[in-house]
Write a protein that holds these residues in place. Structure first.
Motif, PDB file in Angstrom:
ATOM      1  N   ALA A  68       0.825  -1.210   0.000  1.00 45.40           N
ATOM      2  CA  ALA A  68       0.000   0.000   0.000  1.00 45.40           C
ATOM      3  C   ALA A  68       0.855   1.254   0.000  1.00 45.40           C
ATOM      4  CB  ALA A  68      -0.931  -0.007   1.212  1.00 45.40           C
ATOM      5  N   VAL A  69       1.966   1.240   0.741  1.00 47.02           N
ATOM      6  CA  VAL A  69       2.861   2.398   0.756  1.00 47.02           C
ATOM      7  C   VAL A  69       3.418   2.648  -0.642  1.00 47.02           C
ATOM      8  CG1 VAL A  69       5.032   3.291   1.669  1.00 47.02           C
ATOM      9  CG2 VAL A  69       3.435   2.113   3.192  1.00 47.02           C
ATOM     10  N   GLU A  70       3.764   1.580  -1.342  1.00 43.05           N
ATOM     11  CA  GLU A  70       4.245   1.725  -2.719  1.00 43.05           C
ATOM     12  C   GLU A  70       3.172   2.355  -3.607  1.00 43.05           C
ATOM     13  OE1 GLU A  70       5.498  -2.112  -4.030  1.00 43.05           O
ATOM     14  OE2 GLU A  70       6.823  -2.438  -2.312  1.00 43.05           O
ATOM     15  N   LYS A  71       1.917   1.960  -3.415  1.00 41.37           N
ATOM     16  CA  LYS A  71       0.817   2.519  -4.210  1.00 41.37           C
ATOM     17  C   LYS A  71       0.679   4.023  -3.970  1.00 41.37           C
ATOM     18  CE  LYS A  71      -0.687  -1.357  -6.054  1.00 41.37           C
ATOM     19  NZ  LYS A  71      -0.600  -1.616  -7.515  1.00 41.37           N
ATOM     20  N   LEU A  72       0.818   4.453  -2.712  1.00 43.69           N
ATOM     21  CA  LEU A  72       0.716   5.885  -2.407  1.00 43.69           C
ATOM     22  C   LEU A  72       1.846   6.658  -3.081  1.00 43.69           C
ATOM     23  CD1 LEU A  72      -0.317   5.871   1.364  1.00 43.69           C
ATOM     24  CD2 LEU A  72      -1.765   6.337  -0.616  1.00 43.69           C
ATOM     25  N   TRP A  73       3.056   6.072  -3.106  1.00 44.18           N
ATOM     26  CA  TRP A  73       4.170   6.761  -3.785  1.00 44.18           C
ATOM     27  C   TRP A  73       3.950   6.793  -5.295  1.00 44.18           C
ATOM     28  CZ3 TRP A  73       5.595   6.940   1.136  1.00 44.18           C
ATOM     29  CH2 TRP A  73       6.559   7.888   1.483  1.00 44.18           C
ATOM     30  N   ASP A  74       3.424   5.723  -5.860  1.00 44.87           N
ATOM     31  CA  ASP A  74       3.105   5.734  -7.293  1.00 44.87           C
ATOM     32  C   ASP A  74       2.071   6.813  -7.593  1.00 44.87           C
ATOM     33  OD1 ASP A  74       4.848   3.644  -7.775  1.00 44.87           O
ATOM     34  OD2 ASP A  74       3.299   2.097  -7.767  1.00 44.87           O
ATOM     35  N   ALA A  75       1.095   6.953  -6.708  1.00 49.05           N
ATOM     36  CA  ALA A  75       0.072   7.983  -6.891  1.00 49.05           C
ATOM     37  C   ALA A  75       0.701   9.382  -6.831  1.00 49.05           C
ATOM     38  CB  ALA A  75      -1.020   7.844  -5.828  1.00 49.05           C
ATOM     39  N   PHE A  76       1.615   9.577  -5.899  1.00 52.83           N
ATOM     40  CA  PHE A  76       2.296  10.861  -5.766  1.00 52.83           C
ATOM     41  C   PHE A  76       3.058  11.213  -7.038  1.00 52.83           C
ATOM     42  CE2 PHE A  76       6.274  12.962  -3.975  1.00 52.83           C
ATOM     43  CZ  PHE A  76       5.715  14.236  -3.909  1.00 52.83           C
ATOM     44  N   GLU A  77       3.782  10.241  -7.591  1.00 51.09           N
ATOM     45  CA  GLU A  77       4.537  10.488  -8.827  1.00 51.09           C
ATOM     46  C   GLU A  77       3.592  10.798  -9.984  1.00 51.09           C
ATOM     47  OE1 GLU A  77       7.794  10.842  -9.175  1.00 51.09           O
ATOM     48  OE2 GLU A  77       7.902  10.629  -6.997  1.00 51.09           O
ATOM     49  N   ARG A  78       2.461  10.117 -10.043  1.00 51.21           N
ATOM     50  CA  ARG A  78       1.503  10.403 -11.127  1.00 51.21           C
ATOM     51  C   ARG A  78       0.871  11.781 -10.942  1.00 51.21           C
ATOM     52  NH1 ARG A  78      -0.829   7.472 -15.164  1.00 51.21           N
ATOM     53  NH2 ARG A  78      -2.835   8.234 -15.951  1.00 51.21           N
ATOM     54  N   LEU A  79       0.568  12.126  -9.683  1.00 48.88           N
ATOM     55  CA  LEU A  79      -0.029  13.433  -9.419  1.00 48.88           C
ATOM     56  C   LEU A  79       0.889  14.555  -9.892  1.00 48.88           C
ATOM     57  CD1 LEU A  79      -2.241  15.194  -8.144  1.00 48.88           C
ATOM     58  CD2 LEU A  79      -1.071  14.914  -5.936  1.00 48.88           C
ATOM     59  N   LYS A  80       2.199  14.358  -9.796  1.00 44.71           N
ATOM     60  CA  LYS A  80       3.154  15.393 -10.210  1.00 44.71           C
ATOM     61  C   LYS A  80       3.153  15.621 -11.719  1.00 44.71           C
ATOM     62  CE  LYS A  80       6.761  13.702  -7.893  1.00 44.71           C
ATOM     63  NZ  LYS A  80       8.128  13.603  -7.305  1.00 44.71           N
ATOM     64  N   THR A  81       2.486  14.746 -12.478  1.00 41.40           N
ATOM     65  CA  THR A  81       2.440  14.906 -13.939  1.00 41.40           C
ATOM     66  C   THR A  81       1.041  15.224 -14.458  1.00 41.40           C
ATOM     67  OG1 THR A  81       1.985  12.557 -14.395  1.00 41.40           O
ATOM     68  CG2 THR A  81       4.294  13.209 -14.134  1.00 41.40           C
ATOM     69  N   ILE A  82       0.074  15.323 -13.585  1.00 42.86           N
ATOM     70  CA  ILE A  82      -1.318  15.365 -14.038  1.00 42.86           C
ATOM     71  C   ILE A  82      -1.676  16.682 -14.719  1.00 42.86           C
ATOM     72  CG2 ILE A  82      -2.297  16.231 -11.865  1.00 42.86           C
ATOM     73  CD1 ILE A  82      -4.609  14.227 -12.316  1.00 42.86           C
ATOM     74  N   ASP A  83      -1.064  17.793 -14.325  1.00 44.89           N
ATOM     75  CA  ASP A  83      -1.431  19.081 -14.910  1.00 44.89           C
ATOM     76  C   ASP A  83      -0.755  19.339 -16.248  1.00 44.89           C
ATOM     77  OD1 ASP A  83      -3.306  20.483 -13.061  1.00 44.89           O
ATOM     78  OD2 ASP A  83      -1.690  20.102 -11.627  1.00 44.89           O
ATOM     79  N   ASP A  84       0.383  18.716 -16.489  1.00 43.76           N
ATOM     80  CA  ASP A  84       1.058  18.837 -17.775  1.00 43.76           C
ATOM     81  C   ASP A  84       1.861  17.559 -18.015  1.00 43.76           C
ATOM     82  OD1 ASP A  84       2.452  19.417 -20.075  1.00 43.76           O
ATOM     83  OD2 ASP A  84       3.018  21.441 -19.452  1.00 43.76           O
ATOM     84  N   PRO A  85       1.248  16.522 -18.569  1.00 48.58           N
ATOM     85  CA  PRO A  85       1.934  15.239 -18.752  1.00 48.58           C
ATOM     86  C   PRO A  85       3.208  15.337 -19.581  1.00 48.58           C
ATOM     87  CG  PRO A  85      -0.424  15.004 -19.094  1.00 48.58           C
ATOM     88  CD  PRO A  85      -0.157  16.474 -19.004  1.00 48.58           C
ATOM     89  N   ALA A  86       3.326  16.362 -20.430  1.00 47.79           N
ATOM     90  CA  ALA A  86       4.495  16.480 -21.303  1.00 47.79           C
ATOM     91  C   ALA A  86       5.691  17.132 -20.604  1.00 47.79           C
ATOM     92  CB  ALA A  86       4.134  17.280 -22.552  1.00 47.79           C
ATOM     93  N   ASP A  87       5.460  17.816 -19.497  1.00 48.90           N
ATOM     94  CA  ASP A  87       6.539  18.549 -18.830  1.00 48.90           C
ATOM     95  C   ASP A  87       6.322  18.428 -17.321  1.00 48.90           C
ATOM     96  OD1 ASP A  87       8.268  20.422 -17.695  1.00 48.90           O
ATOM     97  OD2 ASP A  87       8.089  21.801 -19.393  1.00 48.90           O
TER      98      ASP A  87
END
Length: 271
Positions: free
Chosen positions: A177-196
């Motif tokens: 579950a901790v790994e899932k939260l970190w994966d979510a965090f990394e994805r959240l950092k790209t959500i507003d501009d997936p290209a940059d």
């Protein structure tokens, strides 16, 4: 989990079975065919033994493995129903029984959670009828607040998998579950501009109006990124540190609270 608590849980289960709280599904029919008069203990025991390996019900008495006791409690919670006495049969000297499953499950949850609370444990029998490890209050509150509504199904699913998985009573599921939260965090950092990704993080932080608080959250993002890269959370290479078991609540609470801040500021939490 204290052995006395495990023994108390087993005793509670036995009393409920003896008092016919499982007879709604495992009924012993009245010989005249007009209703349930008691519990079919053999059918119930056969199913318990089939679904919970090694329990040897009802003879199981010498050792109480925590996972086995918890499996038994969850099984009973799923099948229990409060019995009420109806018509009395003079010839067979018994009452017909009727059953209220919702009431039985409510009372059983209260009984189980009373034993958990008395022992000072971090477990509870949740409304889902699964035993959950609630963790420290700070972790519990953070996970309760972490209800995503981002519009990105993958991100929502990662967060929910992490949130629900960390409540599991099984240590290996909490680590995943901790790994899932970190994966979510990394994805959240790209959500507003997936290209940059760098620009995407800037946009994400821009939703925090207060500049001083924005700087605090930005520093926390850098810290949690570093933690995820240094410990065996996102990577499994030789040389990565293990997160100590006793630190999992602390680490999870920090990440959950960070996600709540970022999602809340950008309007991505369920109301």
């Amino acid at each position: 989990m204290p052995d006395e608590t495990l023994q108390g849980l087993e005793s509670l289960v036995r009393r409920r079975i003896d008092n016919h709280w499982l007879a709604g599904e495992f009924g012993d029919q009245c010989p005249d065919g007009y209703g349930v008069a008691g519990t079919d203990h053999r059918a119930l025991g056969d199913e318990i033994n089939a679904l919970i390996p090694g329990i040897d019900w009802p003879g199981w008495a010498t050792s109480r493995d925590q996972d086995t006791v918890f499996d038994l409690v969850e099984y009973v919670a799923a099948h229990i129903a409060y019995p009420s006495q109806g018509h009395f049969h003079d010839y067979f000297r018994h009452h017909e029984l009727s059953f209220d499953q919702a009431e039985g499950q409510r009372r059983f949850r209260e009984d189980v959670n009373r034993l958990f609370a008395r022992a000072g444990t971090v477990f509870e029998l949740a409304p889902s009828l699964r035993i959950e490890r609630r963790g420290a209050p700070e972790t519990q509150h953070a996970l309760d607040d972490l209800r995503p509504s981002t519009g990105d199904a993958t991100l929502d699913n990662l967060i929910e998998a992490g949130r629900r998985g960390y409540l599991s009573r099984r240590p290996e599921e909490r680590e995943t579950a901790v790994e899932k939260l970190w994966d979510a965090f990394e994805r959240l950092k790209t959500i507003d501009d997936p290209a940059d990704k760098k620009r995407s993080v800037t946009v994400l932080l821009s939703h925090i109006a207060d500049r001083a608080w924005r700087e605090v959250i930005e520093a926390e993002m850098r810290s949690m990124t570093s933690l995820g890269n240094s410990f065996r959370i996102r990577h499994s290479e030789v040389g990565k540190h293990e997160v100590p078991t006793k630190a999992l609540d602390y680490v999870t609470a920090r990440m959950a609270n960070l996600l709540v801040q970022l999602l809340g500021a950008s309007g991505r939490l369920s109301q």
